[in-house]
Design a protein around this motif. Structure first.
Motif, PDB file in Angstrom:
ATOM      1  N   SER A 158       9.188  32.819-110.843  1.00 19.24           N
ATOM      2  CA  SER A 158       7.842  32.246-110.756  1.00 19.24           C
ATOM      3  C   SER A 158       7.420  31.911-112.190  1.00 19.24           C
ATOM      4  CB  SER A 158       6.869  33.264-110.161  1.00 19.24           C
ATOM      5  OG  SER A 158       6.696  34.340-111.067  1.00 19.24           O
ATOM      6  N   GLY A 195      13.549  27.392-109.855  1.00 15.63           N
ATOM      7  CA  GLY A 195      13.517  28.847-109.886  1.00 15.63           C
ATOM      8  C   GLY A 195      14.725  29.516-110.496  1.00 15.63           C
ATOM      9  N   GLU A 228       5.650  24.030-109.971  1.00 11.77           N
ATOM     10  CA  GLU A 228       5.451  25.486-109.954  1.00 11.77           C
ATOM     11  C   GLU A 228       6.084  26.136-108.742  1.00 11.77           C
ATOM     12  OE1 GLU A 228       1.841  27.350-111.162  1.00 11.77           O
ATOM     13  OE2 GLU A 228       1.256  25.604-112.362  1.00 11.77           O
ATOM     14  N   ALA A 229       6.354  25.369-107.684  1.00 11.01           N
ATOM     15  CA  ALA A 229       6.967  25.953-106.493  1.00 11.01           C
ATOM     16  C   ALA A 229       7.918  24.950-105.851  1.00 11.01           C
ATOM     17  CB  ALA A 229       5.890  26.371-105.493  1.00 11.01           C
ATOM     18  N   PRO A 230       9.210  25.142-106.003  1.00  7.67           N
ATOM     19  CA  PRO A 230       9.853  26.131-106.868  1.00  7.67           C
ATOM     20  C   PRO A 230       9.693  25.735-108.330  1.00  7.67           C
ATOM     21  CG  PRO A 230      11.522  24.716-105.905  1.00  7.67           C
ATOM     22  CD  PRO A 230      10.204  24.293-105.319  1.00  7.67           C
ATOM     23  N   LEU A 231       9.720  26.719-109.187  1.00  8.39           N
ATOM     24  CA  LEU A 231       9.453  26.515-110.603  1.00  8.39           C
ATOM     25  C   LEU A 231      10.541  25.679-111.267  1.00  8.39           C
ATOM     26  CD1 LEU A 231       7.621  27.199-113.023  1.00  8.39           C
ATOM     27  CD2 LEU A 231       9.146  29.144-113.469  1.00  8.39           C
TER      28      LEU A 231
END
Length: 191
Positions: free
Chosen positions: A12, A32, A75-78
Protein backbone atom coordinates in the motif's frame (compact mmCIF):
# COMPACT_ATOMS: atom_id res chain seq x y z
CA UNK A 1 26.04 -6.57 3.29
CA UNK A 2 22.88 -6.41 5.34
CA UNK A 3 19.75 -8.35 4.56
CA UNK A 4 16.45 -6.61 4.88
CA UNK A 5 13.06 -8.19 5.17
CA UNK A 6 11.07 -7.56 2.00
CA UNK A 7 7.28 -7.43 2.12
CA UNK A 8 5.35 -10.59 1.34
CA UNK A 9 2.09 -8.86 0.36
CA UNK A 10 1.12 -6.25 -2.19
CA UNK A 11 2.27 -2.86 -0.97
CA UNK A 12 0.00 0.00 0.00
CA UNK A 13 1.15 3.62 -0.11
CA UNK A 14 1.74 3.49 3.68
CA UNK A 15 3.89 0.36 3.23
CA UNK A 16 5.86 2.12 0.51
CA UNK A 17 6.42 5.21 2.65
CA UNK A 18 7.73 3.05 5.51
CA UNK A 19 10.25 1.05 3.46
CA UNK A 20 13.89 1.78 4.34
CA UNK A 21 16.04 3.83 1.96
CA UNK A 22 18.16 1.82 -0.46
CA UNK A 23 20.74 4.20 -1.97
CA UNK A 24 22.44 1.43 -3.92
CA UNK A 25 19.25 0.46 -5.76
CA UNK A 26 16.50 2.14 -7.69
CA UNK A 27 13.21 0.94 -6.22
CA UNK A 28 9.76 1.41 -7.71
CA UNK A 29 6.42 -0.30 -7.12
CA UNK A 30 4.27 -1.71 -9.93
CA UNK A 31 0.78 -2.90 -9.05
CA UNK A 32 1.84 -3.41 -5.43
CA UNK A 33 5.03 -5.36 -6.25
CA UNK A 34 8.51 -3.99 -5.60
CA UNK A 35 10.72 -3.59 -8.64
CA UNK A 36 14.41 -3.28 -7.75
CA UNK A 37 17.20 -2.40 -10.14
CA UNK A 38 20.77 -1.15 -9.80
CA UNK A 39 21.21 2.60 -9.85
CA UNK A 40 21.86 3.95 -13.36
CA UNK A 41 25.44 4.24 -14.57
CA UNK A 42 27.31 7.59 -14.34
CA UNK A 43 26.92 8.43 -18.07
CA UNK A 44 23.15 8.06 -17.74
CA UNK A 45 23.09 10.12 -14.54
CA UNK A 46 25.13 12.87 -16.16
CA UNK A 47 22.71 13.04 -19.11
CA UNK A 48 19.69 13.17 -16.77
CA UNK A 49 21.24 15.98 -14.72
CA UNK A 50 22.10 17.95 -17.86
CA UNK A 51 18.64 17.40 -19.36
CA UNK A 52 16.88 18.67 -16.24
CA UNK A 53 19.14 21.71 -16.22
CA UNK A 54 18.60 22.48 -19.92
CA UNK A 55 14.82 22.16 -19.61
CA UNK A 56 14.75 24.38 -16.50
CA UNK A 57 16.76 27.07 -18.28
CA UNK A 58 14.02 27.38 -20.94
CA UNK A 59 10.81 26.73 -18.98
CA UNK A 60 8.41 29.48 -18.03
CA UNK A 61 8.69 30.34 -14.32
CA UNK A 62 5.43 28.53 -13.60
CA UNK A 63 7.06 25.13 -14.22
CA UNK A 64 10.01 23.28 -12.74
CA UNK A 65 11.93 20.26 -14.05
CA UNK A 66 13.07 17.77 -11.40
CA UNK A 67 15.10 14.57 -11.63
CA UNK A 68 14.16 11.21 -10.12
CA UNK A 69 11.23 12.20 -7.95
CA UNK A 70 8.44 9.79 -7.13
CA UNK A 71 5.11 9.98 -8.91
CA UNK A 72 2.13 7.95 -7.75
CA UNK A 73 0.44 6.59 -10.87
CA UNK A 74 -2.15 4.56 -8.97
CA UNK A 75 -2.92 3.92 -5.31
CA UNK A 76 -4.92 0.71 -5.82
CA UNK A 77 -3.03 -1.30 -6.76
CA UNK A 78 -0.09 0.90 -5.89
CA UNK A 79 2.20 1.97 -8.73
CA UNK A 80 4.99 4.45 -7.97
CA UNK A 81 7.57 5.37 -10.60
CA UNK A 82 10.68 7.56 -10.42
CA UNK A 83 11.10 8.98 -13.92
CA UNK A 84 14.39 10.49 -14.98
CA UNK A 85 12.88 13.98 -15.35
CA UNK A 86 9.41 15.37 -14.62
CA UNK A 87 7.96 18.84 -15.12
CA UNK A 88 5.50 20.03 -12.49
CA UNK A 89 4.11 23.41 -11.40
CA UNK A 90 6.64 25.56 -9.52
CA UNK A 91 4.00 26.43 -6.92
CA UNK A 92 3.78 22.75 -6.00
CA UNK A 93 7.58 22.25 -5.90
CA UNK A 94 7.82 25.13 -3.44
CA UNK A 95 5.69 23.12 -0.96
CA UNK A 96 8.40 20.38 -1.09
CA UNK A 97 6.11 17.32 -1.26
CA UNK A 98 7.60 13.83 -0.77
CA UNK A 99 6.06 12.68 -4.08
CA UNK A 100 3.78 13.90 -6.82
CA UNK A 101 0.50 12.54 -8.18
CA UNK A 102 -0.19 12.19 -11.87
CA UNK A 103 -2.50 15.20 -11.94
CA UNK A 104 0.51 17.33 -10.94
CA UNK A 105 2.80 16.08 -13.72
CA UNK A 106 2.81 17.84 -17.11
CA UNK A 107 5.80 16.05 -18.68
CA UNK A 108 7.76 12.86 -18.03
CA UNK A 109 11.12 12.19 -19.67
CA UNK A 110 12.85 8.81 -19.60
CA UNK A 111 16.45 8.34 -20.74
CA UNK A 112 16.94 4.85 -22.12
CA UNK A 113 19.68 2.74 -20.58
CA UNK A 114 20.72 -0.86 -20.57
CA UNK A 115 17.99 -2.83 -18.86
CA UNK A 116 15.26 -0.15 -19.10
CA UNK A 117 14.69 0.13 -22.86
CA UNK A 118 11.62 -2.13 -23.00
CA UNK A 119 10.21 -0.80 -19.73
CA UNK A 120 10.51 2.81 -20.90
CA UNK A 121 9.22 2.19 -24.43
CA UNK A 122 6.40 -0.23 -23.62
CA UNK A 123 5.44 -0.53 -19.95
CA UNK A 124 5.91 3.06 -18.80
CA UNK A 125 4.60 4.31 -22.15
CA UNK A 126 1.24 2.67 -21.43
CA UNK A 127 1.31 3.46 -17.68
CA UNK A 128 1.89 7.17 -18.24
CA UNK A 129 -0.82 7.31 -20.92
CA UNK A 130 -3.34 5.50 -18.67
CA UNK A 131 -2.46 7.92 -15.86
CA UNK A 132 -3.26 10.87 -18.14
CA UNK A 133 0.20 12.49 -18.25
CA UNK A 134 -0.01 14.84 -21.24
CA UNK A 135 3.60 14.74 -22.48
CA UNK A 136 6.08 11.84 -22.59
CA UNK A 137 9.56 12.16 -24.08
CA UNK A 138 12.07 9.36 -24.59
CA UNK A 139 15.79 10.10 -25.00
CA UNK A 140 18.17 7.54 -26.50
CA UNK A 141 21.84 8.30 -25.73
CA UNK A 142 23.16 5.93 -28.42
CA UNK A 143 24.89 7.93 -31.15
CA UNK A 144 23.35 10.03 -32.51
CA UNK A 145 21.44 11.12 -29.42
CA UNK A 146 17.73 11.18 -30.25
CA UNK A 147 14.53 12.43 -28.66
CA UNK A 148 11.03 11.20 -29.44
CA UNK A 149 8.18 13.34 -28.12
CA UNK A 150 4.67 12.05 -27.49
CA UNK A 151 1.50 13.89 -26.58
CA UNK A 152 -1.65 12.38 -25.14
CA UNK A 153 -4.52 12.63 -27.62
CA UNK A 154 -7.85 11.04 -26.64
CA UNK A 155 -6.17 8.66 -24.18
CA UNK A 156 -3.30 7.51 -26.42
CA UNK A 157 0.18 8.89 -27.03
CA UNK A 158 0.80 10.18 -30.52
CA UNK A 159 4.28 10.84 -31.88
CA UNK A 160 4.78 14.62 -31.96
CA UNK A 161 8.30 14.58 -33.39
CA UNK A 162 11.64 12.82 -33.53
CA UNK A 163 14.81 14.84 -33.14
CA UNK A 164 18.59 14.56 -33.18
CA UNK A 165 21.13 17.39 -32.91
CA UNK A 166 19.08 20.40 -31.82
CA UNK A 167 15.42 19.88 -30.91
CA UNK A 168 13.09 22.84 -31.41
CA UNK A 169 10.08 22.16 -29.18
CA UNK A 170 7.11 23.88 -27.65
CA UNK A 171 6.02 23.12 -24.11
CA UNK A 172 2.97 24.85 -22.65
CA UNK A 173 3.39 27.75 -25.07
CA UNK A 174 7.09 28.19 -24.31
CA UNK A 175 9.66 27.45 -27.02
CA UNK A 176 12.33 25.00 -25.83
CA UNK A 177 15.55 24.55 -27.76
CA UNK A 178 17.51 21.54 -26.53
CA UNK A 179 20.97 20.64 -27.80
CA UNK A 180 20.74 16.86 -27.51
CA UNK A 181 24.48 16.44 -28.14
CA UNK A 182 25.11 18.47 -24.95
CA UNK A 183 23.64 15.55 -22.97
CA UNK A 184 26.70 13.42 -23.67
CA UNK A 185 29.47 16.01 -23.20
CA UNK A 186 31.24 16.89 -20.00
CA UNK A 187 30.31 20.56 -20.10
CA UNK A 188 27.13 22.16 -21.36
CA UNK A 189 27.72 23.81 -24.69
CA UNK A 190 27.75 27.56 -24.43
CA UNK A 191 26.01 29.79 -27.00
Amino acid sequence: MSVMEWPHDLLSLDDWINLPETPEHQVEVVEGVLVVAPRPMPFHQSAVTRLGYLINEKLADEYWALSEVEIVLSEAPLTVRSPDVVVVPSSLVETNPPRFHTGDVRLVVEVLSEGTRRTDQVTKFSEYAEAGIEHYWIVDLDSPVTLITYRLIEGDYENFGEFSGVAELDFAGTPLTLDLNALTTRRAQRP
